[in-house]
Design an enzyme around this catalytic site. Sequence first.
Site, PDB file in Angstrom:
ATOM      1  CG  ASP A  40      -5.275  -3.832  -2.626  1.00 24.39           C
ATOM      2  OD1 ASP A  40      -6.105  -3.148  -2.029  1.00 24.39           O
ATOM      3  OD2 ASP A  40      -4.427  -4.527  -2.043  1.00 24.39           O
ATOM      4  CG  HIS A  50      -1.897  -1.316   0.952  1.00 24.94           C
ATOM      5  ND1 HIS A  50      -1.754  -2.494   1.633  1.00 24.94           N
ATOM      6  CD2 HIS A  50      -2.899  -1.531   0.060  1.00 24.94           C
ATOM      7  CE1 HIS A  50      -2.637  -3.383   1.191  1.00 24.94           C
ATOM      8  NE2 HIS A  50      -3.344  -2.826   0.230  1.00 24.94           N
TER       9      HIS A  50
END
Length: 687
Positions: A265, A173
Site C-alpha cells: 500500500d 496491514h
Amino acid sequence: MPRDPRYDILFEPVKIGPKTAKNRFYQVPHCTGMGSGYPHTLAAMRGMKAAGGWAVVNTEYCSIHPSSDDTPFAHCRLWNDDDVRDLALMTEAVHAHGALAGVELWHGGRVTMNRYSRLGLIAPRELPSAFLEPVQARRMDKADIRNFRRWQGEAARRAVAAGFDIVYVYCGHAYLPAQFLSPLTNDRPDEYGGSLENRARLVRELIEETRTAVGDRAAVAVRFNVNAFAGSDGAMAERESRELLEMLGELPDLWDVQYGDYHVDARSSRYAKEAAQEPFVAFVKKVTTKPVVGVGRFTSPDTMVAQVKRGILDFIGAARPSIADPFLPKKIEEGRLDDIRECIGCNICVASDYYGTPIRCTQNPTMGEEWRRGWHPEVIAPKASGDSVLVVGAGPAGLECARALGQRGYAVHLAEATTELGGRVTRESHLPGLGEWARVRDYRVAQIQKMANVTVYRDSRMGATEVREAGFAHVVLATGCAWRRDGFGRHNVAPVPGAERPQVFTPDDVLAGRDIPGPVLVYDDDPYYMGGVIAEALRRRGLAVTLATTGGIVSEWTIGTLEQSYTQAQLIEAGIAIVVSHRLSRIGDGEAELACVFTERPRTVAARAVVLVTLRQPNHALYRELTADADGLAQAGIKSVTRIGDCLVPGTIAAAVHDGHRCARELEGASPAEVPFRRERIALTPL
Ligand code: ADP
Ligand code: SF4
C-alpha cells in the site's frame, strides 16, 4: 485566486459519527519516526498539516499495551495515564486550526518484536515473529483475549482524555486483529476461529469496547486491510472481505480501507502510480453507508474529485502527499494548483522512519524541522539586506536555494551550464520508473518563473573569472558531482586494476546516452537504487547484463524504501544475471574478475563493458579556485562563497534539496549554533 468550482465537492463537510470534518482531506495515520519519543516534533508537524487545511489529522500507530512494542521503530504509546500528556500536545496543535485529531490504537500481535518491553508476543496461534527476530508468539487464551479487549477500551478512554476526536480499531496491514481474520494465522477451534463470523468476533468486540469507552465524545474508525484474507484462494479472499463489510459495515463511524501490507500500500512510484488501490477498495462504499477513506498517493485534484464523484471514497486519504505538501488542501482551496509540491513517490520518508530517525522528505525540506528549527513549509524570513546572490548550478540544491532566496526577496541569478534545468533529477527521471522524480524540478522551476527577482541563465557555464566579474555580493555553488571512474568505493579502497581501459563507464555515461557494448557488467558498490536501475536501463537497450553487487541482495538500502523485493524480482524477470557478495577485483579485455567479499575466491564474468556504480566525486574545482584567492573575492565585492548539495557532499536528492533550503534560510543570518536545532529533552521529575 478563488477556488475552481469543480473542486467544491472536496470542501464539503462530512459527518463522522458525533464529529464533523470540515472538508474531505484526511491525513491517514502514517509513521513519522517520531512517535512518543519526540512529542514536540510530532505535535508541530501534525499541527502544520492542520494549518494546511487537512480536516482530519491522525497519529501514527499508537500502542495500547507493552505487549505490543515496536522499538526501535518509533511509535506512539497510550500504555497508561502518563502517556496522555505527550499526545495532548498534538491534539492541541491540530485543534488550533479547526481540524479533528485521530489516534490509531494498535496491537501488533506477531508483527512486532517487544525488544524493549521484553514481554512475550501474542497471536491467535503459535507463529513466528514477522520480523527477522529469534522470537515467536504464543497462542492467546481466553484471558489474553479479555485483556486485549480491556487494553483497547482503556487506551480509548485515555485517547479521549488526550483530546482525540477519532479513535481507531486497527484491523489494517497484518496486525493482531487482522491476524484473527486470516485463516492463515488463525486456526482456533473456539468461537474466535473457524467461520468468518467467528474470526471476525474479536473485531466486533473491539469496536464495541471502543464505543463504550468513548461514548459520543469521539468517533470510532476501523482501519481494514481488504486483503486480510489473502492466502486463502483469491475468490474466497474477495468474498470474505465483502462479507466482513456486510457483517460489520454499520458498526463504526468510518472505514479507513487499505490493500495489503506496507510493501503494497505504500509502494514507490517506481512500482505504483496514483490511485493504485482503487480496484481493490471500490466495493467498500457499496456495502456500507458509513464514510470511507482510502489512499492512493493522490496529488491531482481532478483525480480526487473523480474518486468522490464515482463513489469510490468519501475522504481523500493521504500520507505521502500530506508530507510533501502539508498545505495541499489550502492550495486547492485558494486556486493555487501550480503551487502544489507533488509527492514524487521516492519513499525517502518511509526509509527515514525505517532507519530510525524523524522523517524527511525529498520534496519538502521543512518536514520534521517544524519544531526543532522552526521551519514553516510556506513561510520564510524576508531578506536581511539589498544584497544580490549568484547561484551556480540548477540541480535540486541550486533550484531550491534560488527558489527560497527568491521567496525571501533577494535578487537572485541562477546560472546553469547546460540548456536543461534540474541537474541529476532531470537526467535520472529518464531512467526506468523514475519519471515522477522530475517533479522536484518542475515545482521549483514553476515557482521561480513567477518571481520577478529571480533570473535564470541557461547555457551559462561559470568559471572563477565569470563569477568574480558577475558582481554579486554572495555566491552559492551547487555544481553537483560526478560518478568516479576508478572503482574506488566501499569495498575497493584503491583504484581497480584495469579501470583506465576505454570500455569502463559510469552511470553518467548511461544517463548521457553513450553507446555501451554488451555483454556488460554493472558493478554496484552503492547500496541505493542506482546499480539496479542502470542494469535495468541497459537491459532495455537489449544488452546481456550481469549485475554484481557487494551486498547480499541488490540495492540493499532500498529495503527501507520498500522497493528491494520488487527490484530484485524485476531484475530476475528481466533476465539480468545477478551476482551477490562480490567486489570487482580486475578489469581485463572482454572480461572482468570478481572476488567473493567473504573468501576472496575469484570468479570471471564476460564483459565487453563495465559500468562502475561506486562513489561520487564532488565538482568542487570552482569552489577551490574562488576561495584560494581571497584578494580576488574582496576586489570583486564578494562577501561569501558557499557550496551546497552534491558539490559539498554527494548524497540523496532529499539531502541536496534540504541543503539548498538551509543555505537560503541562513544567508545573512546569525551563525548557526554548534547544535543548530532544538532537541527533545527528558524532564526528570520526582517519582
Ligand atoms: P545537486 O544534486 O547538488 O543539485 P546536480 O548534479 O543535480 O547537483 O546539479 C548540478 C548542476 O550544476 C548541473 O545541472 C550542472 O550542469 C551545473 N553546473 C556544474 N558546474 C557548473 C558551472 N561551472 N556553471 C554552471 N553550472 C554548473
Ligand atoms: Fe513523497 Fe518522497 Fe516526500 Fe515521501 S519523501 S512524501 S515519497 S516526495
